[in-house]
Enzyme design. Structure first.
Site, PDB file in Angstrom:
ATOM      1  N   CYS A  13       0.873  -1.172   0.000  1.00 36.66           N
ATOM      2  CA  CYS A  13       0.000   0.000   0.000  1.00 36.66           C
ATOM      3  C   CYS A  13       0.909   1.219   0.000  1.00 36.66           C
ATOM      4  O   CYS A  13       2.128   1.087  -0.012  1.00 36.66           O
ATOM      5  CB  CYS A  13      -1.012  -0.006   1.150  1.00 36.66           C
ATOM      6  SG  CYS A  13      -0.340   0.156   2.801  1.00 36.66           S
TER       7      CYS A  13
ATOM      8  N   CYS B  17      -2.307   1.564  -4.267  1.00 37.50           N
ATOM      9  CA  CYS B  17      -1.084   2.302  -4.601  1.00 37.50           C
ATOM     10  C   CYS B  17      -1.034   2.665  -6.078  1.00 37.50           C
ATOM     11  O   CYS B  17      -0.099   3.309  -6.529  1.00 37.50           O
ATOM     12  CB  CYS B  17       0.170   1.572  -4.151  1.00 37.50           C
ATOM     13  SG  CYS B  17       0.501   0.016  -4.968  1.00 37.50           S
TER      14      CYS B  17
ATOM     15  N   CYS C 214       2.830   0.916  -8.207  1.00 38.55           N
ATOM     16  CA  CYS C 214       3.181  -0.489  -8.029  1.00 38.55           C
ATOM     17  C   CYS C 214       3.684  -1.086  -9.344  1.00 38.55           C
ATOM     18  O   CYS C 214       2.949  -1.107 -10.324  1.00 38.55           O
ATOM     19  CB  CYS C 214       1.970  -1.281  -7.552  1.00 38.55           C
ATOM     20  SG  CYS C 214       1.412  -0.782  -5.924  1.00 38.55           S
TER      21      CYS C 214
END
Length: 133
Positions: free
Chosen positions: A11, A85, A89
């Site tokens: 996250c 995220c 990511c």
């Protein structure tokens, strides 16, 4: 080939959702899965409300520190679970990816964090079943 699957929870701040998910999976998998967590912009510390919510379930995440997300961590994981995220990511071909839409517990009270904690447990239990069956 590793003897057990590895899961990376990601996250943004690696302070709430991903730490709770890692805590649940570590607890429920009992050593059958390698568990990691990281954040695209890690906070200074794990959210104390998340720590409290997990303590209520008998899981201690006080020793955890938010860690920065690295390409190596993604590359060396069998499953990557992201939690809000977005484009931060990285994606590698051949990996299993899931994006869990969960409310961010940052700045929230214990009642809301408990709901997120319980939702994470349900998802972690399902993931564990899929990875070990």
């Amino acid at each position: 080939m590793r003897d057990k699957p590895s899961v990376l929870f990601v996250c943004v701040h690696n302070a709430g959702r991903s730490q709770m998910a890692a805590g649940w999976l570590t607890h429920l998998a009992a050593g059958r899965i390698e568990v990691r967590s990281a954040g695209s912009a890690p906070a200074d510390q794990v959210n104390p409300i998340a720590v409290e919510a997990m303590r209520e379930e008998g899981i201690d995440i006080t020793g955890e520190q938010p860690k920065v997300l690295t390409m190596d961590a993604v590359e060396s994981s069998d499953a990557v679970i992201t939690m809000g995220c977005g484009d931060a990511c990285p994606v590698f071909p051949g990996k299993r990816y899931e994006d869990w839409q969960l409310d961010d517990p940052a700045g929230q009270g214990i009642e809301m964090v408990r709901q997120v904690r319980d939702e994470i447990r349900t998802r972690v239990e399902r993931l564990l079943t899929e990875l070990t069956s």
